[in-house]
Scaffold this motif. Sequence first.
Motif, PDB file in Angstrom:
ATOM      1  N   GLU A 379      -1.615  -5.801  -4.186  1.00 58.28           N
ATOM      2  CA  GLU A 379      -2.482  -5.265  -5.024  1.00 58.28           C
ATOM      3  C   GLU A 379      -2.842  -3.775  -4.693  1.00 58.28           C
ATOM      4  O   GLU A 379      -3.222  -3.088  -5.599  1.00 58.28           O
ATOM      5  CB  GLU A 379      -3.751  -5.921  -5.692  1.00 58.28           C
ATOM      6  N   ALA A 380      -3.269  -3.604  -3.591  1.00 60.21           N
ATOM      7  CA  ALA A 380      -3.764  -2.116  -3.219  1.00 60.21           C
ATOM      8  C   ALA A 380      -2.782  -1.436  -3.328  1.00 60.21           C
ATOM      9  O   ALA A 380      -2.468  -0.224  -3.480  1.00 60.21           O
ATOM     10  CB  ALA A 380      -4.422  -2.099  -1.459  1.00 60.21           C
ATOM     11  N   ILE A 381      -1.061  -1.936  -2.868  1.00 58.48           N
ATOM     12  CA  ILE A 381      -0.626  -1.178  -3.418  1.00 58.48           C
ATOM     13  C   ILE A 381      -0.039  -0.911  -4.147  1.00 58.48           C
ATOM     14  O   ILE A 381       0.351   0.502  -4.568  1.00 58.48           O
ATOM     15  CB  ILE A 381       1.028  -1.318  -2.295  1.00 58.48           C
ATOM     16  N   SER A 382      -0.555  -1.543  -5.614  1.00 62.79           N
ATOM     17  CA  SER A 382       0.145  -1.170  -6.730  1.00 62.79           C
ATOM     18  C   SER A 382      -0.704   0.056  -7.530  1.00 62.79           C
ATOM     19  O   SER A 382      -0.307   1.414  -8.500  1.00 62.79           O
ATOM     20  CB  SER A 382      -0.140  -2.439  -8.001  1.00 62.79           C
ATOM     21  N   THR A 383      -1.794   0.846  -6.234  1.00 64.77           N
ATOM     22  CA  THR A 383      -3.179   1.441  -6.686  1.00 64.77           C
ATOM     23  C   THR A 383      -2.462   2.860  -6.449  1.00 64.77           C
ATOM     24  O   THR A 383      -3.028   3.621  -6.664  1.00 64.77           O
ATOM     25  CB  THR A 383      -4.545   1.138  -6.655  1.00 64.77           C
ATOM     26  N   LEU A 384      -1.331   3.001  -5.364  1.00 64.84           N
ATOM     27  CA  LEU A 384      -1.202   4.325  -4.297  1.00 64.84           C
ATOM     28  C   LEU A 384      -0.103   4.990  -5.451  1.00 64.84           C
ATOM     29  O   LEU A 384       0.537   4.315  -6.082  1.00 64.84           O
ATOM     30  CB  LEU A 384      -1.015   3.855  -3.134  1.00 64.84           C
ATOM     31  N   PRO A 385      -0.220   6.286  -5.064  1.00 66.71           N
ATOM     32  CA  PRO A 385       0.789   7.232  -6.209  1.00 66.71           C
ATOM     33  C   PRO A 385       2.145   7.079  -5.037  1.00 66.71           C
ATOM     34  O   PRO A 385       2.144   6.125  -3.808  1.00 66.71           O
ATOM     35  CB  PRO A 385       0.579   9.008  -5.040  1.00 66.71           C
ATOM     36  N   GLY A 386       3.485   6.506  -5.773  1.00 67.42           N
ATOM     37  CA  GLY A 386       4.508   6.758  -5.592  1.00 67.42           C
ATOM     38  C   GLY A 386       4.700   4.646  -5.446  1.00 67.42           C
ATOM     39  O   GLY A 386       5.468   4.378  -4.360  1.00 67.42           O
ATOM     40  N   SER A 387       3.923   3.788  -6.145  1.00 68.51           N
ATOM     41  CA  SER A 387       3.794   2.696  -5.829  1.00 68.51           C
ATOM     42  C   SER A 387       5.324   1.999  -5.641  1.00 68.51           C
ATOM     43  O   SER A 387       5.074   0.470  -4.934  1.00 68.51           O
ATOM     44  CB  SER A 387       2.296   1.791  -6.480  1.00 68.51           C
ATOM     45  N   THR A 388       6.174   2.045  -6.405  1.00 71.02           N
ATOM     46  CA  THR A 388       7.179   1.419  -6.056  1.00 71.02           C
ATOM     47  C   THR A 388       7.695   1.245  -5.650  1.00 71.02           C
ATOM     48  O   THR A 388       8.117   0.355  -4.440  1.00 71.02           O
ATOM     49  CB  THR A 388       8.109   1.378  -7.368  1.00 71.02           C
ATOM     50  N   PHE A 389       7.832   2.964  -4.063  1.00 69.49           N
ATOM     51  CA  PHE A 389       8.024   2.675  -3.179  1.00 69.49           C
ATOM     52  C   PHE A 389       7.331   2.450  -2.091  1.00 69.49           C
ATOM     53  O   PHE A 389       8.573   1.200  -0.879  1.00 69.49           O
ATOM     54  CB  PHE A 389       8.159   4.510  -2.486  1.00 69.49           C
ATOM     55  N   TRP A 390       6.425   2.260  -2.019  1.00 68.84           N
ATOM     56  CA  TRP A 390       5.811   1.548  -0.761  1.00 68.84           C
ATOM     57  C   TRP A 390       5.485   0.268  -1.202  1.00 68.84           C
ATOM     58  O   TRP A 390       6.464  -1.232  -0.549  1.00 68.84           O
ATOM     59  CB  TRP A 390       4.389   1.459  -1.096  1.00 68.84           C
ATOM     60  N   ALA A 391       5.753  -0.511  -2.329  1.00 76.62           N
ATOM     61  CA  ALA A 391       5.985  -2.007  -2.265  1.00 76.62           C
ATOM     62  C   ALA A 391       7.371  -2.616  -1.661  1.00 76.62           C
ATOM     63  O   ALA A 391       7.698  -3.628  -1.216  1.00 76.62           O
ATOM     64  CB  ALA A 391       5.402  -2.547  -4.211  1.00 76.62           C
ATOM     65  N   ILE A 392       8.822  -1.392  -2.608  1.00 76.50           N
ATOM     66  CA  ILE A 392       9.997  -1.845  -1.647  1.00 76.50           C
ATOM     67  C   ILE A 392       9.684  -2.035  -0.218  1.00 76.50           C
ATOM     68  O   ILE A 392      10.413  -3.152   0.130  1.00 76.50           O
ATOM     69  CB  ILE A 392      10.427  -0.693  -2.225  1.00 76.50           C
ATOM     70  N   VAL A 393       9.019  -1.101  -0.052  1.00 70.11           N
ATOM     71  CA  VAL A 393       8.950  -1.097   1.787  1.00 70.11           C
ATOM     72  C   VAL A 393       8.085  -2.234   2.364  1.00 70.11           C
ATOM     73  O   VAL A 393       9.187  -2.767   3.695  1.00 70.11           O
ATOM     74  CB  VAL A 393       8.665   0.504   2.053  1.00 70.11           C
ATOM     75  N   PHE A 394       7.035  -2.239   1.369  1.00 69.92           N
ATOM     76  CA  PHE A 394       6.934  -3.830   1.832  1.00 69.92           C
ATOM     77  C   PHE A 394       7.423  -4.948   2.205  1.00 69.92           C
ATOM     78  O   PHE A 394       7.456  -5.792   3.889  1.00 69.92           O
ATOM     79  CB  PHE A 394       5.243  -3.591   1.328  1.00 69.92           C
ATOM     80  N   PHE A 395       7.872  -5.132   0.768  1.00 68.07           N
ATOM     81  CA  PHE A 395       8.422  -6.493   1.158  1.00 68.07           C
ATOM     82  C   PHE A 395      10.201  -6.454   1.596  1.00 68.07           C
ATOM     83  O   PHE A 395      10.808  -7.837   2.040  1.00 68.07           O
ATOM     84  CB  PHE A 395       9.357  -6.719  -0.224  1.00 68.07           C
ATOM     85  N   ILE A 396      10.754  -5.990   1.925  1.00 72.05           N
ATOM     86  CA  ILE A 396      11.422  -5.500   2.926  1.00 72.05           C
ATOM     87  C   ILE A 396      11.274  -5.420   4.262  1.00 72.05           C
ATOM     88  O   ILE A 396      12.006  -6.317   5.124  1.00 72.05           O
ATOM     89  CB  ILE A 396      12.219  -3.853   3.000  1.00 72.05           C
ATOM     90  N   MET A 397      10.464  -5.055   5.026  1.00 71.56           N
ATOM     91  CA  MET A 397       9.628  -5.668   5.788  1.00 71.56           C
ATOM     92  C   MET A 397       9.192  -7.464   6.412  1.00 71.56           C
ATOM     93  O   MET A 397       9.556  -7.656   7.157  1.00 71.56           O
ATOM     94  CB  MET A 397       8.590  -4.825   6.537  1.00 71.56           C
ATOM     95  N   LEU A 398       8.894  -7.792   4.962  1.00 76.98           N
ATOM     96  CA  LEU A 398       8.914  -9.177   4.958  1.00 76.98           C
ATOM     97  C   LEU A 398       9.692 -10.232   4.707  1.00 76.98           C
ATOM     98  O   LEU A 398       9.979 -10.717   5.395  1.00 76.98           O
ATOM     99  CB  LEU A 398       7.658  -9.603   3.656  1.00 76.98           C
ATOM    100  N   LEU A 399      10.951  -9.528   4.376  1.00 76.34           N
ATOM    101  CA  LEU A 399      12.091 -10.128   4.086  1.00 76.34           C
ATOM    102  C   LEU A 399      12.857  -9.850   6.022  1.00 76.34           C
ATOM    103  O   LEU A 399      13.155 -11.168   6.079  1.00 76.34           O
ATOM    104  CB  LEU A 399      13.226  -9.741   3.210  1.00 76.34           C
ATOM    105  N   THR A 400      12.626  -9.447   6.152  1.00 76.38           N
ATOM    106  CA  THR A 400      13.520  -9.062   6.911  1.00 76.38           C
ATOM    107  C   THR A 400      12.560 -10.176   9.397  1.00 76.38           C
ATOM    108  O   THR A 400      13.281 -10.151   9.722  1.00 76.38           O
ATOM    109  CB  THR A 400      13.432  -7.184   8.146  1.00 76.38           C
TER     110      THR A 400
END
Length: 603
Positions: A379-400
């Motif tokens: 939810e916090a990421i979704s409010t940031l500029p470039g939210s798509t990028f930050w979401a992809i980066v965050f979930f790549i971290m969780l995946l790895t």
Amino acid sequence: MLLRSGLCPPLLPLPSQLMCKEVELILVKDQNGVQYTSTSIRETWGKKIDFLLSVIGFAVDLANVWRFPFLCYKNGGGAFLIPYILFLLIAGMPLFYMELALGQYNREGAATVWKICPVFKGVGYTVILIAFYVGFYYNVIIAWSIHYLFASMTNELPWLHCGNPWNTPNCTVPQPMNGSFLDNRTSYAKNKNTPAAEYYERGVLHLHESRGIGDLGPPRWELSLCLVAVVFILYFSLWKGVKSSGKVVYITATMPYIVLFVLLIRGITLPGAMDGIRAYLHIDLKMLNNPKVWIDAATQIFYSLGAGFGVLIAFASYNKFDNNCYRDALLTSTINCVTSFVSGFAIFSVLGYMAQKHGVRIEDVATEGPGLVFIIYPEAISTLPGSTFWAIVFFIMLLTLGIDSSMGGMEAVITGLADDFKILKKHRKLFTFATAFGTFLFALLCITNGGIYVLTLLDSYAAGTSILFGVLIEAIGVSWFYGVDRFSEDIERMMGFKPGLYWRLCWKFVSPTFLLVVVIASIVTSTGLTLDDYVFPPWSNVVGWGVALSSMLFVPVYAVYKFFSMPGTFKERIAYCVTPEHEHHLVKEGNIRQFTLKHWLAI
């Protein structure tokens, strides 16, 4: 002494060299003056860094991100580090070091390593079964991460607004407010009507379609596909043994650090970030008077380092015989704990931003577990500029973060059983597929409409008291029955120096006492299962304890089996059970080390 015989002539073609396995001929002289030889034919890590990254990747998992920061915050902030570091030094590191040395010297998996004291082989099966259980639900969490990763690949993140098919009429986009959410009756983190919360519970889990653990429903096809992807990643990472998994961790073990650093830099630039970090680091020494704080620190350090799952034994068994596992233990366990601490800055900087944005207190947005990484942080990421990028980066971290930990658990199962049953080692690729597919079938229960209830039950019981019990028995078996002095001599043969008195005292007295206290505390503090407002029915707790006992019972059952399968008198059977297999000839001679007082007093 150690004689290494390389079976790979340097003039062989490169493919032939790659297929060759290193052979080490180890000549060992025991305390009774009897020499024996052990020819160990076993593949080894391609490079030392492969092993280090594999251990770090296994130990640094999702709990470093979603559990430690919240525990630190709620248990006195900086004050929590006092019991945490204390338990790291007196129990965490010693147990970590013990498992690495045990696997490296004996060059066996979690079950067959107990050739040093055959009666304890049941604990090997205990930890292997626990690792298998954990794979059921841990892979599901990775599947959620993959689902969120693909869902993030859009211009507008699906959990940003209401009005989606899964939303309820009560869905409300958060607005700034004064004080706590919902008139101080419910914290913001517990609010179920935000777009992010409804996306997680209704859009992904479909929790609203289940009435409880007795009403699971069919597996969700979207999550099933994500789970298939997880199984394929695991299979192709492990099918060739450490030669393949040792290369995969170059990505899976390093990527979380890159992403965590990027998220940390972004987090501390957000408004309110410093408020979150101050809340994370505040020091409340009065909290140390609360026994719960010490129990939380003890369990966190134990689960964080990952001792007892058979993974460290399996990984170390592929080391060179003279590898310095002492240095490895200090390095990797320290990196793991520092990672937990630093991740708190990345988490609480964002929580501080959330608190300021919505006009609530830090304690109202602070949470742990899936609620943190699948609701609050997205939810916090979704409010940031470039939210798509930050979401992809965050979930790549969780995946790895999840993949290499799951790889470690599955490798413990594969190595542990393949070393025990040679036919499985001969057909490793097929056995690896069967193991991965087996976890997939059982994991389907966790991706049904009520799957979160099954996941919660397994998370609480499959690797709770049972894994603590397993490591307690392991520590007793090595330190008391095999002998700390003999174990120290094994380490000296590998590395040229004996462990210091500090390590020997920890192995013999401090660590077993620590584990015994934690086992008792986990049983005494055990209560009926709950998930938010849902209270699990009594029968589900019975099922949970049944799962826990199914692994723990291997210890007494195998001990009884081993006793009755040994020849001779009652005394001789006991002797065979507690004497290393290569010394069984001494039993007939009456030269039984464990029947002397000197053995039990040795340090």
